[in-house]
Enzyme design. Structure first.
Site, PDB file in Angstrom:
ATOM      1  N   HIS A 112     -30.064  15.002  -9.365  1.00 24.96           N
ATOM      2  CA  HIS A 112     -29.952  15.248  -7.933  1.00 24.96           C
ATOM      3  C   HIS A 112     -31.335  15.540  -7.343  1.00 24.96           C
ATOM      4  O   HIS A 112     -31.553  16.597  -6.763  1.00 24.96           O
ATOM      5  CB  HIS A 112     -29.019  16.434  -7.677  1.00 24.96           C
ATOM      6  CG  HIS A 112     -27.624  16.234  -8.145  1.00 24.96           C
ATOM      7  ND1 HIS A 112     -26.797  17.286  -8.508  1.00 24.96           N
ATOM      8  CD2 HIS A 112     -26.880  15.105  -8.319  1.00 24.96           C
ATOM      9  CE1 HIS A 112     -25.616  16.805  -8.876  1.00 24.96           C
ATOM     10  NE2 HIS A 112     -25.641  15.494  -8.770  1.00 24.96           N
ATOM     11  N   HIS A 114     -23.074  19.117  -5.612  1.00 23.97           N
ATOM     12  CA  HIS A 114     -23.385  17.711  -5.846  1.00 23.97           C
ATOM     13  C   HIS A 114     -23.694  17.109  -4.472  1.00 23.97           C
ATOM     14  O   HIS A 114     -22.856  17.156  -3.565  1.00 23.97           O
ATOM     15  CB  HIS A 114     -22.213  17.011  -6.516  1.00 23.97           C
ATOM     16  CG  HIS A 114     -21.950  17.520  -7.895  1.00 23.97           C
ATOM     17  ND1 HIS A 114     -22.132  16.763  -9.025  1.00 23.97           N
ATOM     18  CD2 HIS A 114     -21.544  18.742  -8.336  1.00 23.97           C
ATOM     19  CE1 HIS A 114     -21.842  17.474 -10.103  1.00 23.97           C
ATOM     20  NE2 HIS A 114     -21.487  18.690  -9.706  1.00 23.97           N
ATOM     21  N   PRO A 115     -24.883  16.532  -4.269  1.00 22.28           N
ATOM     22  CA  PRO A 115     -25.388  16.349  -2.903  1.00 22.28           C
ATOM     23  C   PRO A 115     -24.935  15.106  -2.160  1.00 22.28           C
ATOM     24  O   PRO A 115     -25.346  14.916  -1.017  1.00 22.28           O
ATOM     25  CB  PRO A 115     -26.912  16.309  -3.114  1.00 22.28           C
ATOM     26  CG  PRO A 115     -27.088  15.776  -4.489  1.00 22.28           C
ATOM     27  CD  PRO A 115     -25.923  16.297  -5.286  1.00 22.28           C
ATOM     28  N   GLN A 116     -24.096  14.244  -2.736  1.00 21.71           N
ATOM     29  CA  GLN A 116     -23.815  13.008  -2.015  1.00 21.71           C
ATOM     30  C   GLN A 116     -23.139  13.257  -0.671  1.00 21.71           C
ATOM     31  O   GLN A 116     -23.473  12.595   0.328  1.00 21.71           O
ATOM     32  CB  GLN A 116     -22.997  12.035  -2.866  1.00 21.71           C
ATOM     33  CG  GLN A 116     -21.598  12.459  -3.227  1.00 21.71           C
ATOM     34  CD  GLN A 116     -20.766  11.275  -3.730  1.00 21.71           C
ATOM     35  OE1 GLN A 116     -20.884  10.145  -3.253  1.00 21.71           O
ATOM     36  NE2 GLN A 116     -19.925  11.531  -4.721  1.00 21.71           N
ATOM     37  N   VAL A 124     -29.194  -1.030  -6.799  1.00 23.99           N
ATOM     38  CA  VAL A 124     -28.032  -1.837  -6.451  1.00 23.99           C
ATOM     39  C   VAL A 124     -27.602  -1.457  -5.040  1.00 23.99           C
ATOM     40  O   VAL A 124     -27.941  -0.367  -4.553  1.00 23.99           O
ATOM     41  CB  VAL A 124     -26.888  -1.565  -7.467  1.00 23.99           C
ATOM     42  CG1 VAL A 124     -26.430  -0.125  -7.399  1.00 23.99           C
ATOM     43  CG2 VAL A 124     -25.728  -2.522  -7.296  1.00 23.99           C
TER      44      VAL A 124
END
Length: 611
Positions: free
Chosen positions: A546, A588-590, A111
């Site tokens: 991840h 958390h890698p964002q 998406v």
């Protein structure tokens, strides 16, 4: 969790802008300055930044759909409905040997916004090829990583300088929704109170006072460069709604009517093609300047040409798959599949890493968990209407507001190389969810529950991604092997995490009023003996979703990309996504991917004289 009725809310399939296309035939030109493959976390940053120069034309190619009217993407609490849906690639791993040959699902965003639109935080699983239960939690957690992580990346690749890490001031107590900073991505503290919040904070403070040099210390802000500690997390929401790379970068660019930005969705990149001169000249460095795309496995192929660069931003699964299909990868693997070898690049698809995750469910003495909401469609509808009216209430929040990052005990690191980046980087994570997580069985008809999620954020185990077949292109899923617990260090690390959880839950905030009754399915608050705990791990470990590392950057010739993220051994291809990380971020890698993408955009502009 909440029933799939909310998944039906894909309100329109109509392109929102003259620059958003669903048919390759409608794209106004076949030649661009830059082609970005993947409209995910990094790709949307790159496309937006490059089109700030009105003289440069950019095409973004995205396999998935428009995110605009997919309700579970935008409602924070409903993010758990995205796995297995139309916005998920629906990848799976090969059987994991150390997990009793269980097969894990690998949700990836299909998406606009990619995985920043579904922010996967753990997976469902399959046994004997059959879905036992499809479920995932979507926590949207924003952790920037420690200063040690960024210093490590600087040493490995020189991509970034050593850090001067700025503190983020915490929001005042009377305004927990205050955003930190003023960048495109909205970042806030929790939007709705949770009964576990005070228990976590108070429990860490008690242990910090009672135990010298406690590993359970409280921290006001884990995003200051020192990640260690328990406290409130920050999440990628703003004004009660998810903030993704699509909402923060791409849609604002499209809505500003940038005539130099075109986005083609529902279309898969199949392979990269060399320029005609490069392909005919065996002595020259291979130059890729075209992307072949298709909308169905047997459908027509279309080709788009990049005058300057092709930028791969398809993630740690999609990017190596595309390189392999294009003849860039381990020579022996490509030859076995009948793929012409353009460049022998053994590291492509290797070094695949993810964070192992173990969820433990506890029966609790409470009627405030969200279990009753899960059981009551009418109440869910009321909460949804509240969110639709003013973006408030439970649905404006992610299901977890507090977590802790911890180092392993020093004696557990004796004689082994520390897998974490440095003393400010953790090995373990503990996340608290105020309700039942039906990972392996549905929510019971009665009772109230909480879940404690343990994760190894600095694992030693590494796996690989290989092609299953040369036919079908990207319509054929690759073979994904995380090799979870392949290194025995990780088994001991998760065992420590279980013991830490039992220590933490033995503090007064959890024991008073008999809040913790028992581990779900057991008659004790403990999982049992060491052997029983290891067996529990093998039966119940999944991942945080991840994946990183399959096109690692570095200064050595064997690394896939150099310090400017250009693919070694070829011309015209750069990689900007989590596949380039040489080690897995202990977070958390964002946020790390966003940072990488912003830096990469600067590098690309520098290299092409755009600044």
């Amino acid at each position: 969790m909440l029933r799939a009725c909310f998944l039906t809310t894909v309100l329109s399939g109509v392109a929102q802008s003259a620059s958003l296309y669903t048919d390759p035939n409608d794209v106004p030109t076949k030649e661009y300055d830059f082609i970005v493959v993947g409209a995910g976390t990094a790709g949307n940053v790159i496309a937006t930044r490059l089109t700030e120069d009105p003289t440069k034309r950019v095409l973004v190619i995205e396999a998935g759909i428009d995110d605009t009217d997919v309700l579970p993407i935008h409602v924070p609490f409903l993010g758990l409905n995205n796995e297995g849906s139309i916005v998920d690639w629906n990848f799976t791993t090969v059987p994991q040997k150390e997990l009793n040959n269980r097969t894990l699902s690998v949700p990836r965003g299909f998406v606009l916004g990619g995985s920043s639109s579904i922010s996967k935080s753990h997976s469902s699983w399959k046994r004997n090829g059959r879905n036992e239960l499809d479920y995932s939690k979507d926590l949207m957690i924003w952790t920037r990583g420690s200063r040690d992580l960024w210093d490590h990346y600087a040493k490995v690749s020189t991509l970034v300088p050593s850090t001067s890490y700025p503190d983020i001031p915490p929001p005042p107590p009377n305004n927990p929704t205050l955003s930190n900073g003023n960048g495109p991505v909205q970042v806030t503290r929790a939007n709705f109170p949770n009964e576990l919040d005070d228990k976590v904070i108070n429990g860490s403070m008690i242990l910090q006072q009672e135990i010298p040099h406690s590993r359970f210390k409280y921290t006001v802000d884990m995003n200051t460069g020192n990640s260690i500690g328990f406290g409130y997390t920050q999440e990628t929401t703003g004004h009660g709604e998810r903030s993704s790379s699509a909402t923060a970068y791409l849609h604002p660019a499209l809505n500003s009517n940038r005539s130099n930005l075109d986005v083609l969705i529902q279309t898969r990149a199949m392979r990269l093609l060399q320029s005609k001169n490069s392909a005919s000249n065996s002595s020259s460095v291979p130059h890729f300047n075209r992307v072949e795309v298709a909308q169905s496995v047997d459908g027509p192929r279309f080709k788009f040409r990049a005058r300057k660069e092709i930028i791969l931003s398809s993630g740690a699964i999609g990017t190596p798959q595309l390189l392999l299909l294009s003849g860039v990868g381990p020579k022996h693997e490509l030859k076995q599949l009948g793929i012409d070898v353009v460049v022998d690049k053994p590291a492509v698809g290797k070094n695949l890493r993810d964070h192992p995750l173990l969820s433990t469910i506890y029966n609790v003495n409470s009627n405030q968990t969200f279990d009753d909401i899960t059981r009551n469609p009418a109440l869910q509808q009321q909460l949804l209407e509240q969110w639709q009216n003013n973006r408030t209430g439970l649905f404006a929040n992610t299901p977890a507001s507090v977590l802790g990052f911890m180092r392993l005990p020093k004696d557990q690191l004796n004689g082994v190389k520390d897998p974490a980046s440095g003393p400010h980087a953790p090995h373990l994570e503990m996340v608290f969810v105020d309700g039942f997580l039906p990972l392996f069985q549905p929510l019971p008809e009665t009772g109230h529950f909480i879940a404690v999620l343990n994760s190894i954020v600095a694992p030693k185990s590494a796996g690989s991604l290989t092609l299953a077949s040369a036919s079908g292109g990207t319509f054929t899923h690759p073979l994904i092997d995380y090799n979870i617990y392949g290194n025995s260090f990780d088994i001991q690390a998760m065992l420590q995490a279980i013991n830490d959880t039992e220590t933490f839950l033995s503090t007064p905030p959890w024991t008073q009023d008999d809040f913790i009754i028992s581990v779900f399915g057991r008659n004790s608050t403990s999982i049992g003996t060491e052997a029983e705990k290891i067996a529990f791990m093998r039966d119940n470990t999944i991942t945080l979703f991840h994946p990183v590392g399959t096109a690692r950057m570095g200064s050595k010739q064997g690394d896939v990309t150099n310090s400017r993220l250009l693919v070694r051994g070829v011309k015209g291809v750069r990689i900007v996504d989590a596949s380039v990380f040489p080690t897995i971020p202990e977070c958390h890698p964002q946020a790390v991917v966003y940072t990488l993408a912003e830096r990469a955009a600067d590098i690309i502009q520098e290299d092409h004289g755009m600044l």
